[in-house]
Design an enzyme around this catalytic site. Sequence first.
Site, PDB file in Angstrom:
ATOM      1  N   GLY A  29      41.487  37.144  53.491  1.00 57.01           N
ATOM      2  CA  GLY A  29      42.126  38.083  54.476  1.00 57.01           C
ATOM      3  C   GLY A  29      42.112  39.785  54.816  1.00 57.01           C
ATOM      4  N   GLU A  35      38.712  39.971  42.800  1.00 58.23           N
ATOM      5  CA  GLU A  35      37.463  40.920  43.469  1.00 58.23           C
ATOM      6  C   GLU A  35      36.498  40.880  42.482  1.00 58.23           C
ATOM      7  OE1 GLU A  35      37.506  43.022  47.323  1.00 58.23           O
ATOM      8  OE2 GLU A  35      40.176  43.194  47.043  1.00 58.23           O
ATOM      9  N   SER A  88      41.418  44.006  54.564  1.00 60.16           N
ATOM     10  CA  SER A  88      42.444  44.930  53.293  1.00 60.16           C
ATOM     11  C   SER A  88      43.644  45.666  53.524  1.00 60.16           C
ATOM     12  CB  SER A  88      41.168  46.192  53.302  1.00 60.16           C
ATOM     13  OG  SER A  88      39.947  45.519  52.929  1.00 60.16           O
ATOM     14  N   GLY A  89      44.943  45.435  52.716  1.00 54.21           N
ATOM     15  CA  GLY A  89      46.357  46.129  53.007  1.00 54.21           C
ATOM     16  C   GLY A  89      46.474  44.989  53.007  1.00 54.21           C
ATOM     17  N   GLY A  90      46.412  43.860  53.139  1.00 53.91           N
ATOM     18  CA  GLY A  90      47.858  43.119  53.969  1.00 53.91           C
ATOM     19  C   GLY A  90      48.697  42.259  52.757  1.00 53.91           C
ATOM     20  N   GLY A  91      47.906  42.451  51.821  1.00 53.90           N
ATOM     21  CA  GLY A  91      49.076  42.703  50.026  1.00 53.90           C
ATOM     22  C   GLY A  91      48.551  41.221  49.225  1.00 53.90           C
ATOM     23  N   LYS A  92      47.193  40.826  49.487  1.00 56.09           N
ATOM     24  CA  LYS A  92      46.764  39.732  48.099  1.00 56.09           C
ATOM     25  C   LYS A  92      46.613  40.702  47.386  1.00 56.09           C
ATOM     26  CE  LYS A  92      42.214  40.691  50.464  1.00 56.09           C
ATOM     27  NZ  LYS A  92      42.443  41.032  51.430  1.00 56.09           N
ATOM     28  N   THR A  93      46.180  41.262  46.698  1.00 50.59           N
ATOM     29  CA  THR A  93      46.338  42.259  44.943  1.00 50.59           C
ATOM     30  C   THR A  93      47.847  42.598  44.801  1.00 50.59           C
ATOM     31  OG1 THR A  93      44.682  43.674  45.510  1.00 50.59           O
ATOM     32  CG2 THR A  93      46.266  44.340  43.368  1.00 50.59           C
TER      33      THR A  93
END
Length: 578
Positions: free
Chosen positions: A371, A503, A373-378
């Site tokens: 998705g 990543e 960047s900044g979507g909430g994955k991390t």
Amino acid sequence: MAKQEKAGIKPFISLILSTNIPKWALVFGLIGSIITMLIGLSIPLLTRELVDGFSMDAISTTLIIIIFVVFILQAVVDGVSTYILAAIGQRIVARLREMMWFKLIRLPVSYFDKHASGESVSRVVNDTGIVKDLISQHFPQFITGFITIIGAIVILLIMDWKMTLFMLIAVPVTLVIMMPLGARMAKISKGMQDETAKFTGEIQQTLSEARLMKASTAEHVEEKKGKSGISKLYQFGLREARIFALIGPFMYTIMMLVIVLIIGYGGIRVAEGTMSTGSLVAFLLYLFQIIYPITSFAMFFTELQKAKGATERIISILKISEEASQHGIEEDISNKPVYVDNVCFAYDKEEIVLENVSFLAQPGEMIAFAGPSGGGKTTLFGLIERYYEPISGEVRVGETPIQALSMQSWRSQIGYVSQESAMMAGTIRDNLTYGLNNSDEISDERLWKVAEMAYADQFIKSFSEGLDTEVGERGVKLSGGQRQRINIARAFLRDPKILMLDEATASLDSQSEHAVQEALSRLMVGRTTFVIAHRLSTIVDADKIIFIEKGKLTGMGTHQELIETHELYRKFAEQQLS
């Protein structure tokens, strides 16, 4: 941050008592101080006898020997008791630093998100140092001085109560001046400590990112920032110096005035025959015994004001809640599915970062997150790792919510390989075994085996020191690919049940990426694996790909299924895989 305790003497005393003061040592130290005081108080009386009976024909050898022995005895007992009290101070501060350090390393990640590491370092080193100076240096002087003053005044009242009361007139005058100065010192000290912590944090950040500063030719920027911080500390230092500049001369003037008045008044009494010369000399000696403690009291109370400000910050950190569930269930999570059930999370209540995210990871599956960047994955990884707690919903392993597991049990079964290739200063061996309780028992054969599994053995062997090669701060002496392979070898050594790859190859060149990807493929075999990847080529074979946009799960399936059903994923795939 917990609400700060109001700076006062009670919180300071409570904090000191919480360090488990060695009571018997304190008793012996205080007894030694009392003995020193009694011996010291006998010296002026002996001197009076010597002066009043003085003539070259009638010098008392016995009296001179007694005075000499008294001086030696006082010095020995005073040295021992001072050392004991100072040792107690050092013990208290060592315990205080332990409490601070143990608390800091158990605070949640959210604390470090909001506070610069240099600021925390300043609290552990500088603030406790202020408390140390008070306890190990000024407090012993205060105790012995206080006892000496009480004893001297009692003897002086017995010797000549009129002259003693005449001398004590200086006390209320001194208090009237000293009390407002002490309050002013507390305010200045608080500002100084805050500015010191801020300045420490800024310079630590700059020095830790020296390469970024050099690459950005930002020396002039940092020079300006540093100069500004130094200037603020300088101004606080000047304000503090002004207080001391008032206190020192004031105390000296008061004491000298008292001495002059006593000598004048005492001289008249001697001339009138109502006081002997020896009594006047003894009175002056007692006065000198009182003067030094009183001047040290001024220093003690100014240091006490500084220590109260430091205490305020120390207590504020000690009151912060530690990570939840330090104690919980010890459970083997092998072959158990991971459920993420309607999880919501926000760093600040106004901004939702994750909203109603749900999915299931079966044992041994590879679950990939994709998705923008900044979507909430991390952030989702942070919730699984328990760096943060969800505001609603839960994460379960089998039927057990992960909050019910102890942190040690949960995190020890997770292998985490991040994009940053995090390393500690030390050797390659230190980094491979970092955090393991039995690190000293792990054989070189085992370490070389995991290094080989991570394709790290060849470059480690090329170093003359092998496993004992120093890697430098944050591993700067190694390349990105080398650091990453050591991280993977570290994960192999722990044999995790769940693997989390954030990543892990994003910042590597193609050659390093190939070697790291091979190592990761080996590591993933037989383990439930969660992967964040910007490069879709690394996750096309995932059992399940979860697409997250603006905190919401907008697609879930295999690569082929998402190509057919999810427009944004299809665009990502066309851009990267065509």
